[in-house]
Design a protein around this motif. Sequence first.
Motif, PDB file in Angstrom:
ATOM      1  N   UNK A 242      45.689  44.319  37.000  1.00  0.00           N
ATOM      2  CA  UNK A 242      44.587  43.382  36.801  1.00  0.00           C
ATOM      3  C   UNK A 242      43.444  43.643  37.773  1.00  0.00           C
ATOM      4  N   UNK A 243      43.779  43.985  39.014  1.00  0.00           N
ATOM      5  CA  UNK A 243      42.745  44.273  40.011  1.00  0.00           C
ATOM      6  C   UNK A 243      42.018  45.569  39.667  1.00  0.00           C
ATOM      7  N   UNK A 244      42.738  46.559  39.153  1.00  0.00           N
ATOM      8  CA  UNK A 244      42.104  47.822  38.777  1.00  0.00           C
ATOM      9  C   UNK A 244      41.153  47.629  37.604  1.00  0.00           C
ATOM     10  N   UNK A 245      41.534  46.809  36.629  1.00  0.00           N
ATOM     11  CA  UNK A 245      40.637  46.554  35.511  1.00  0.00           C
ATOM     12  C   UNK A 245      39.407  45.771  35.953  1.00  0.00           C
ATOM     13  N   UNK A 246      39.569  44.838  36.892  1.00  0.00           N
ATOM     14  CA  UNK A 246      38.404  44.144  37.440  1.00  0.00           C
ATOM     15  C   UNK A 246      37.501  45.125  38.178  1.00  0.00           C
ATOM     16  N   UNK A 247      38.094  46.048  38.930  1.00  0.00           N
ATOM     17  CA  UNK A 247      37.298  47.056  39.628  1.00  0.00           C
ATOM     18  C   UNK A 247      36.562  47.948  38.638  1.00  0.00           C
ATOM     19  N   UNK A 248      37.216  48.315  37.536  1.00  0.00           N
ATOM     20  CA  UNK A 248      36.564  49.122  36.506  1.00  0.00           C
ATOM     21  C   UNK A 248      35.396  48.368  35.892  1.00  0.00           C
ATOM     22  N   UNK A 249      35.589  47.087  35.650  1.00  0.00           N
ATOM     23  CA  UNK A 249      34.523  46.235  35.112  1.00  0.00           C
ATOM     24  C   UNK A 249      33.328  46.209  36.059  1.00  0.00           C
ATOM     25  N   UNK A 250      33.588  45.985  37.355  1.00  0.00           N
ATOM     26  CA  UNK A 250      32.499  45.922  38.323  1.00  0.00           C
ATOM     27  C   UNK A 250      31.806  47.265  38.491  1.00  0.00           C
ATOM     28  N   UNK A 251      32.570  48.357  38.464  1.00  0.00           N
ATOM     29  CA  UNK A 251      31.977  49.690  38.597  1.00  0.00           C
ATOM     30  C   UNK A 251      31.081  50.007  37.403  1.00  0.00           C
ATOM     31  N   UNK A 252      31.533  49.642  36.197  1.00  0.00           N
ATOM     32  CA  UNK A 252      30.736  49.908  34.999  1.00  0.00           C
ATOM     33  C   UNK A 252      29.436  49.121  35.017  1.00  0.00           C
ATOM     34  N   UNK A 253      29.506  47.839  35.378  1.00  0.00           N
ATOM     35  CA  UNK A 253      28.297  47.025  35.448  1.00  0.00           C
ATOM     36  C   UNK A 253      27.342  47.550  36.516  1.00  0.00           C
ATOM     37  N   UNK A 254      27.891  47.976  37.644  1.00  0.00           N
ATOM     38  CA  UNK A 254      27.051  48.523  38.709  1.00  0.00           C
ATOM     39  C   UNK A 254      26.381  49.821  38.268  1.00  0.00           C
ATOM     40  N   UNK A 269      20.209  36.950  30.529  1.00  0.00           N
ATOM     41  CA  UNK A 269      21.501  37.131  31.179  1.00  0.00           C
ATOM     42  C   UNK A 269      21.838  38.588  31.432  1.00  0.00           C
ATOM     43  N   UNK A 270      22.991  38.818  32.053  1.00  0.00           N
ATOM     44  CA  UNK A 270      23.391  40.169  32.440  1.00  0.00           C
ATOM     45  C   UNK A 270      24.034  40.919  31.283  1.00  0.00           C
ATOM     46  N   UNK A 271      24.287  42.198  31.504  1.00  0.00           N
ATOM     47  CA  UNK A 271      25.072  42.979  30.562  1.00  0.00           C
ATOM     48  C   UNK A 271      26.479  42.391  30.484  1.00  0.00           C
ATOM     49  N   UNK A 272      27.095  42.485  29.288  1.00  0.00           N
ATOM     50  CA  UNK A 272      28.388  41.873  29.065  1.00  0.00           C
ATOM     51  C   UNK A 272      29.434  42.928  28.753  1.00  0.00           C
ATOM     52  N   UNK A 273      30.598  42.828  29.355  1.00  0.00           N
ATOM     53  CA  UNK A 273      31.715  43.712  29.036  1.00  0.00           C
ATOM     54  C   UNK A 273      32.389  43.201  27.771  1.00  0.00           C
ATOM     55  N   UNK A 274      32.483  44.064  26.760  1.00  0.00           N
ATOM     56  CA  UNK A 274      33.086  43.664  25.489  1.00  0.00           C
ATOM     57  C   UNK A 274      34.449  44.298  25.266  1.00  0.00           C
ATOM     58  N   UNK A 275      34.794  45.331  26.030  1.00  0.00           N
ATOM     59  CA  UNK A 275      36.105  45.968  25.868  1.00  0.00           C
ATOM     60  C   UNK A 275      36.450  46.735  27.134  1.00  0.00           C
ATOM     61  N   UNK A 276      37.746  46.748  27.456  1.00  0.00           N
ATOM     62  CA  UNK A 276      38.271  47.552  28.554  1.00  0.00           C
ATOM     63  C   UNK A 276      39.569  48.196  28.082  1.00  0.00           C
ATOM     64  N   UNK A 277      39.770  49.444  28.487  1.00  0.00           N
ATOM     65  CA  UNK A 277      41.055  50.096  28.227  1.00  0.00           C
ATOM     66  C   UNK A 277      41.377  50.976  29.420  1.00  0.00           C
ATOM     67  N   UNK A 278      42.663  51.086  29.729  1.00  0.00           N
ATOM     68  CA  UNK A 278      43.072  51.840  30.913  1.00  0.00           C
ATOM     69  C   UNK A 278      44.400  52.533  30.669  1.00  0.00           C
ATOM     70  N   UNK A 279      44.528  53.707  31.261  1.00  0.00           N
ATOM     71  CA  UNK A 279      45.799  54.412  31.330  1.00  0.00           C
ATOM     72  C   UNK A 279      46.150  54.588  32.806  1.00  0.00           C
ATOM     73  N   UNK A 280      47.361  54.204  33.139  1.00  0.00           N
ATOM     74  CA  UNK A 280      47.808  54.223  34.523  1.00  0.00           C
ATOM     75  C   UNK A 280      48.791  55.388  34.697  1.00  0.00           C
ATOM     76  N   UNK A 281      48.348  56.420  35.415  1.00  0.00           N
ATOM     77  CA  UNK A 281      49.175  57.601  35.588  1.00  0.00           C
ATOM     78  C   UNK A 281      50.123  57.526  36.764  1.00  0.00           C
ATOM     79  N   UNK A 282      49.768  56.714  37.745  1.00  0.00           N
ATOM     80  CA  UNK A 282      50.588  56.573  38.944  1.00  0.00           C
ATOM     81  C   UNK A 282      50.207  55.277  39.639  1.00  0.00           C
ATOM     82  N   UNK A 283      51.044  54.849  40.574  1.00  0.00           N
ATOM     83  CA  UNK A 283      50.730  53.643  41.333  1.00  0.00           C
ATOM     84  C   UNK A 283      49.523  53.889  42.229  1.00  0.00           C
ATOM     85  N   UNK A 284      48.682  52.873  42.380  1.00  0.00           N
ATOM     86  CA  UNK A 284      47.619  52.900  43.376  1.00  0.00           C
ATOM     87  C   UNK A 284      48.180  52.247  44.628  1.00  0.00           C
ATOM     88  N   UNK A 285      48.362  53.065  45.669  1.00  0.00           N
ATOM     89  CA  UNK A 285      49.025  52.604  46.887  1.00  0.00           C
ATOM     90  C   UNK A 285      48.085  51.761  47.732  1.00  0.00           C
TER      91      UNK A 285
END
Length: 339
Positions: A242-254, A269-285
């Motif tokens: 969930x934190x990684x997807x939030x980070x992806x959202x913030x990075x894309x908007x930035x 208003x601001x740009x709006x996120x309408x879709x997110x998708x992620x593949x997790x290859x390994x743990x983020x330590x």
Amino acid sequence: MTQVDGERRLRFDAPLERSLVHRHAADEVFVTDHVALDDGRFAVAARLPSAHRYFHDDPVPSAYVDPMLLLECSRQAGTLVAHRHLGVPSDTAFLIAEWSIALDGEPAHPQPGTGSDELTMVIEVRDPKRRGESLLGATLVTELYLAGRRAASSTVVAGYPSRAGYESFRTRRRSSVAPLSDTMPPRLGGTPADGRRAGRTLEENVVLSTVRRAGGRTVADLDVPVAHPVFYDHPLDHVPATALLEAARQAALSAIAPEPVEEADGMTGPWRVSALSARFGRFVELDSPTEVSARVELDGHSRSVRVLFEQDGATACDCEVTVLQPSAAPVSAAPAGVL
């Protein structure tokens, strides 16, 4: 209450037991009821919170449903179904290999007391992998209906290893025991990203720091506060999905809106996120720096931004974020006939 396919009516009046959705804080539990449908699907009810320091932290308050809130509701629903209907033991670790959500239009934020905050999720279990009676993994496809109208769809590919197996695997991969989040420093110490550009107003919800431009990319350091009440509701030994997807959202908007969007040509208003998708290859330590990079790959009214998470010389997570231009008003989802 909502009736599902002629079955009993789902209740929305009280949250379920928090352990069923892997939450320690009772006010972070949104699911309220569940039922098995005749065709092997499952329906789960949830009530969206009327106020929340993270999910309602939006530059345009009360205008749109945060896709991260719908994603969290689908996570809770899938966890509940796994435990109550699929036989997954309570001490099982949940691992996510792929996760996505796509909104139907731009659903308006529900108004309390009108029933528009009632969320019904219909979950279909696909490609179950079993060893004997034990479920090892499955793909959960969820349709989300807000006040009877489809608001989004979500898909997660999940694995369900035993707790002992998970801990053994983690130690072997790291060659050491992974530290827990409650033993780590609160922040990395870099300069937090500008919340106006990242789509958040509270610094506590900003999960990027030291933002810079390099080679046509927007680059930042992943900096998720380990005391965050949503991402680290309880101690974890890695950065959660969930934190990684939030980070992806913030990075894309930035990446696409380096300056606050001004009113122009009938758009607000601001740009709006309408879709997110992620593949997790390994743990983020937790104990190694992670670089987050965002590159706009498709320009226009709907922009596609690829976001990569690099740690220790390897890609840990690969995301795609779809972002829409601002619109004059929220757009309701189209009516659906299954609820």
